[in-house]
Scaffold this motif. Structure first.
Motif, PDB file in Angstrom:
ATOM      1  N   GLN A   6      11.804 -13.777 -44.441  1.00  0.00           N
ATOM      2  CA  GLN A   6      11.391 -12.977 -45.581  1.00  0.00           C
ATOM      3  C   GLN A   6      12.586 -12.112 -45.975  1.00  0.00           C
ATOM      4  OE1 GLN A   6       9.275 -12.481 -48.188  1.00  0.00           O
ATOM      5  NE2 GLN A   6       7.497 -12.097 -46.902  1.00  0.00           N
ATOM      6  N   TYR A   8      13.823  -8.896 -47.830  1.00  0.00           N
ATOM      7  CA  TYR A   8      13.395  -7.635 -48.425  1.00  0.00           C
ATOM      8  C   TYR A   8      14.566  -6.934 -49.100  1.00  0.00           C
ATOM      9  CZ  TYR A   8       9.330  -7.887 -45.257  1.00  0.00           C
ATOM     10  OH  TYR A   8       8.204  -8.257 -44.595  1.00  0.00           O
ATOM     11  N   ALA A  36      11.458  -0.960 -46.750  1.00  0.00           N
ATOM     12  CA  ALA A  36      11.492  -2.389 -47.083  1.00  0.00           C
ATOM     13  C   ALA A  36      10.458  -2.694 -48.171  1.00  0.00           C
ATOM     14  CB  ALA A  36      11.182  -3.214 -45.837  1.00  0.00           C
ATOM     15  N   THR A  37      10.937  -3.301 -49.262  1.00  0.00           N
ATOM     16  CA  THR A  37      10.005  -3.682 -50.332  1.00  0.00           C
ATOM     17  C   THR A  37      10.273  -5.088 -50.830  1.00  0.00           C
ATOM     18  OG1 THR A  37       9.088  -3.070 -52.489  1.00  0.00           O
ATOM     19  CG2 THR A  37      11.434  -2.681 -52.197  1.00  0.00           C
ATOM     20  N   LEU A  38       9.220  -5.738 -51.343  1.00  0.00           N
ATOM     21  CA  LEU A  38       9.342  -7.026 -52.041  1.00  0.00           C
ATOM     22  C   LEU A  38       9.259  -6.815 -53.548  1.00  0.00           C
ATOM     23  CD1 LEU A  38       6.989  -9.204 -49.774  1.00  0.00           C
ATOM     24  CD2 LEU A  38       9.505  -9.199 -49.812  1.00  0.00           C
ATOM     25  N   ARG A  39       9.076  -5.559 -53.963  1.00  0.00           N
ATOM     26  CA  ARG A  39       8.849  -5.259 -55.384  1.00  0.00           C
ATOM     27  C   ARG A  39       9.816  -4.186 -55.908  1.00  0.00           C
ATOM     28  NH1 ARG A  39       3.671  -6.337 -57.300  1.00  0.00           N
ATOM     29  NH2 ARG A  39       4.696  -5.893 -59.279  1.00  0.00           N
ATOM     30  N   THR A  42       9.288  -1.983 -59.049  1.00  0.00           N
ATOM     31  CA  THR A  42       8.250  -0.938 -59.133  1.00  0.00           C
ATOM     32  C   THR A  42       8.770   0.449 -58.734  1.00  0.00           C
ATOM     33  OG1 THR A  42       7.470  -1.240 -56.840  1.00  0.00           O
ATOM     34  CG2 THR A  42       6.443  -2.634 -58.545  1.00  0.00           C
ATOM     35  N   SER A 123      -1.992   2.040 -41.906  1.00  0.00           N
ATOM     36  CA  SER A 123      -1.811   0.587 -41.888  1.00  0.00           C
ATOM     37  C   SER A 123      -0.337   0.175 -41.838  1.00  0.00           C
ATOM     38  CB  SER A 123      -2.476  -0.034 -43.115  1.00  0.00           C
ATOM     39  OG  SER A 123      -1.866   0.469 -44.290  1.00  0.00           O
ATOM     40  N   LYS A 128       7.029  -5.015 -38.702  1.00  0.00           N
ATOM     41  CA  LYS A 128       7.352  -5.679 -39.974  1.00  0.00           C
ATOM     42  C   LYS A 128       8.296  -4.780 -40.759  1.00  0.00           C
ATOM     43  CE  LYS A 128       4.434  -6.181 -43.732  1.00  0.00           C
ATOM     44  NZ  LYS A 128       3.276  -6.804 -44.385  1.00  0.00           N
ATOM     45  N   GLY A 131       9.308  -0.391 -40.895  1.00  0.00           N
ATOM     46  CA  GLY A 131       8.311   0.607 -40.501  1.00  0.00           C
ATOM     47  C   GLY A 131       8.255   1.779 -41.464  1.00  0.00           C
ATOM     48  N   THR A 134       7.839   2.448 -49.086  1.00  0.00           N
ATOM     49  CA  THR A 134       7.791   3.346 -50.235  1.00  0.00           C
ATOM     50  C   THR A 134       6.491   3.118 -50.991  1.00  0.00           C
ATOM     51  OG1 THR A 134       8.937   4.280 -52.119  1.00  0.00           O
ATOM     52  CG2 THR A 134       9.160   1.889 -51.817  1.00  0.00           C
ATOM     53  N   VAL A 136       3.902   3.121 -54.143  1.00  0.00           N
ATOM     54  CA  VAL A 136       3.786   2.967 -55.594  1.00  0.00           C
ATOM     55  C   VAL A 136       2.303   2.771 -55.926  1.00  0.00           C
ATOM     56  CG1 VAL A 136       4.570   1.665 -57.615  1.00  0.00           C
ATOM     57  CG2 VAL A 136       6.099   1.915 -55.655  1.00  0.00           C
ATOM     58  N   ASP A 139       0.609   0.240 -58.594  1.00  0.00           N
ATOM     59  CA  ASP A 139       0.608  -1.222 -58.467  1.00  0.00           C
ATOM     60  C   ASP A 139       0.290  -1.760 -57.082  1.00  0.00           C
ATOM     61  OD1 ASP A 139       1.805  -2.648 -61.153  1.00  0.00           O
ATOM     62  OD2 ASP A 139       2.385  -0.547 -60.965  1.00  0.00           O
ATOM     63  N   ASP A 143      -1.182   1.488 -51.204  1.00  0.00           N
ATOM     64  CA  ASP A 143      -0.582   2.792 -51.500  1.00  0.00           C
ATOM     65  C   ASP A 143      -1.578   3.674 -52.248  1.00  0.00           C
ATOM     66  OD1 ASP A 143       1.650   1.589 -50.413  1.00  0.00           O
ATOM     67  OD2 ASP A 143       2.734   1.383 -52.309  1.00  0.00           O
TER      68      ASP A 143
HETATM   69  B1  A2H Z   1       5.633  -3.511 -51.276  1.00  0.00           B
HETATM   70  P1  A2H Z   1       4.783  -8.734 -46.681  1.00  0.00           P
HETATM   71 CL1  A2H Z   1       4.075  -1.855 -55.819  1.00  0.00          CL
HETATM   72  N1  A2H Z   1       3.768  -2.153 -42.932  1.00  0.00           N
HETATM   73  O1  A2H Z   1       6.503  -2.539 -51.910  1.00  0.00           O
HETATM   74  C1  A2H Z   1       2.930  -2.268 -43.974  1.00  0.00           C
HETATM   75  N2  A2H Z   1       3.332  -2.592 -45.222  1.00  0.00           N
HETATM   76  C2  A2H Z   1       4.634  -2.825 -45.404  1.00  0.00           C
HETATM   77  C3  A2H Z   1       5.576  -2.723 -44.359  1.00  0.00           C
HETATM   78  C4  A2H Z   1       5.096  -2.359 -43.072  1.00  0.00           C
HETATM   79  N3  A2H Z   1       5.914  -2.225 -42.047  1.00  0.00           N
HETATM   80  N4  A2H Z   1       6.805  -2.981 -44.845  1.00  0.00           N
HETATM   81  C5  A2H Z   1       6.647  -3.245 -46.154  1.00  0.00           C
HETATM   82  N5  A2H Z   1       5.345  -3.142 -46.513  1.00  0.00           N
HETATM   83  C6  A2H Z   1       4.716  -3.346 -47.828  1.00  0.00           C
HETATM   84  C7  A2H Z   1       5.885  -1.995 -53.130  1.00  0.00           C
HETATM   85  C8  A2H Z   1       4.757  -2.926 -53.407  1.00  0.00           C
HETATM   86  C9  A2H Z   1       4.596  -3.822 -52.359  1.00  0.00           C
HETATM   87  C10 A2H Z   1       3.937  -2.992 -54.525  1.00  0.00           C
HETATM   88  C11 A2H Z   1       2.979  -3.972 -54.592  1.00  0.00           C
HETATM   89  C12 A2H Z   1       2.833  -4.865 -53.537  1.00  0.00           C
HETATM   90  C13 A2H Z   1       3.647  -4.799 -52.409  1.00  0.00           C
HETATM   91  C14 A2H Z   1       5.474  -0.562 -52.932  1.00  0.00           C
HETATM   92  N6  A2H Z   1       4.746  -0.331 -51.743  1.00  0.00           N
HETATM   93  O2  A2H Z   1       3.542  -5.669 -51.364  1.00  0.00           O
HETATM   94  O3  A2H Z   1       3.661  -8.697 -45.706  1.00  0.00           O
HETATM   95  C15 A2H Z   1       5.688  -3.152 -48.965  1.00  0.00           C
HETATM   96  O4  A2H Z   1       4.983  -2.825 -50.146  1.00  0.00           O
HETATM   97  C16 A2H Z   1       2.575  -6.684 -51.436  1.00  0.00           C
HETATM   98  C17 A2H Z   1       2.887  -7.832 -50.542  1.00  0.00           C
HETATM   99  O5  A2H Z   1       6.146  -8.797 -46.029  1.00  0.00           O
HETATM  100  C18 A2H Z   1       6.265  -4.533 -49.237  1.00  0.00           C
HETATM  101  O6  A2H Z   1       6.395  -4.598 -50.677  1.00  0.00           O
HETATM  102  O7  A2H Z   1       4.554  -9.728 -47.729  1.00  0.00           O
HETATM  103  C19 A2H Z   1       5.195  -5.467 -48.712  1.00  0.00           C
HETATM  104  O8  A2H Z   1       4.289  -4.684 -47.900  1.00  0.00           O
HETATM  105  C20 A2H Z   1       5.760  -6.585 -47.856  1.00  0.00           C
HETATM  106  O9  A2H Z   1       4.662  -7.310 -47.374  1.00  0.00           O
END
Ligand code: A2H
Length: 253
Positions: A6, A8, A36-39, A42, A123, A128, A131, A134, A136, A139, A143
């Motif tokens: 994955q 990030y 760590a974010t996938l978005r 945002t 949560s 992953k 730890g 951020t 948002v 969306d 969060d």
């Molecule tokens: B995402 P995947 Cl706006 N524990 O970023 C829990 N959640 C975690 C994490 C952890 N250790 N590390 C990353 N994440 C979150 C933005 C966002 C994200 C938006 C919408 C959806 C979304 C703002 N939060 O994720 O399991 C982070 O939140 C939906 C999948 O590796 C990261 O991206 O697929 C996402 O989960 C990574 O999740």
């Protein structure tokens, strides 16, 4: 751990000095919570950072001037991706718990809020990403519900020593127009599914599934340099910009 890596984007959320006593050894360095974010598109809508209160974190030396706060596991992965003072070996300057991080003021890339605070979310997984997450709430249903819990439950704030002013002034920042769920898609889906708290895991996972596809393929940016553009197109452009300006780094696991 999945077989498919994955990738990030690590967002460098700068800790505003003066640092609290536990972090005083870091004074003079640039210290970031590495989220760590996938978005990355945002990031305009950030209202806070999330940590796991009982999680174990460290402040790791990245180079002569920069320090990242994250889990040891993430620091080790980064060290093998050439982001460590000593190659392939994390150097921990200070050990910290998630509770130690709660209340830290941060300056985060692209965020319309100039200063945001570090808050507890139950949560957050420490196996992953870094730890550090951020937040948002426009969306992300996770969060949105975690912020809603802190806003609506003074006892929950008190349990973790969260001051009102770290939470109460922070409202949803609309950033993306979703074709079916509008510009506060996370709130809208949580209300429709009658989700009561951040602990309703199954319902939250369903909520995420419901809004993500439409949001990504048909969502339109309503703010920032790429306002009017499809999320799908803006995402890569915003990510590149964050990487080029050294406000973010790539991290894979
Ligand atoms: B995402 P995947 Cl706006 N524990 O970023 C829990 N959640 C975690 C994490 C952890 N250790 N590390 C990353 N994440 C979150 C933005 C966002 C994200 C938006 C919408 C959806 C979304 C703002 N939060 O994720 O399991 C982070 O939140 C939906 C999948 O590796 C990261 O991206 O697929 C996402 O989960 C990574 O999740």
């Amino acid at each position: 751990e999945g077989v498919i890596p994955q990738e990030y984007t690590l967002i460098k959320m700068e800790v505003v000095s003066p640092f609290p006593p536990k972090m005083s050894a870091l004074e003079g360095k640039k210290v970031f919570l590495a989220a760590a974010t996938l978005r990355p598109e945002t990031m305009y809508g950030q209202t806070n950072a999330w940590v796991l209160p009982e999680g174990k974190y460290g402040a790791f030396e990245i180079n002569d001037t920069e320090v990242f706060v994250m889990t040891y596991r993430a620091a080790l992965n980064l060290a093998y991706q050439r982001l460590s003072h000593i190659p392939e070996k994390p150097t921990c300057l200070v050990e910290l718990s998630g509770q130690d991080l709660i209340g830290l003021p941060l300056r985060s890339p692209l965020a319309f809020n100039e200063i945001i605070y570090t808050l507890p979310m139950l949560s957050v997984l420490t196996d992953k990403g870094t730890g550090i997450v951020t937040s948002v709430p426009s969306d992300s249903p996770d969060d949105y519900m975690a912020l809603h819990d802190l806003k609506s439950k003074p006892a929950f704030r008190a349990k973790f020593g969260v001051k009102d002013e770290w939470v109460v002034p922070f409202e949803i920042v609309p950033i993306i127009n979703h074709p079916d769920f509008g510009d506060r898609s996370a709130e809208r889906i949580c209300i429709e599914k009658k989700i009561k708290s951040q602990n309703e895991r199954d319902k939250l996972d369903e909520a995420k599934k419901t809004i993500y596809k439409g949001g990504f393929y048909e969502g339109i940016m309503t703010v920032g340099e790429f306002a009017g553009m499809k999320v799908q197109e803006a995402k890569g452009l915003i990510r590149s910009k964050l990487l080029e300006t050294n406000q973010a780094v790539v991290y894979s696991e």
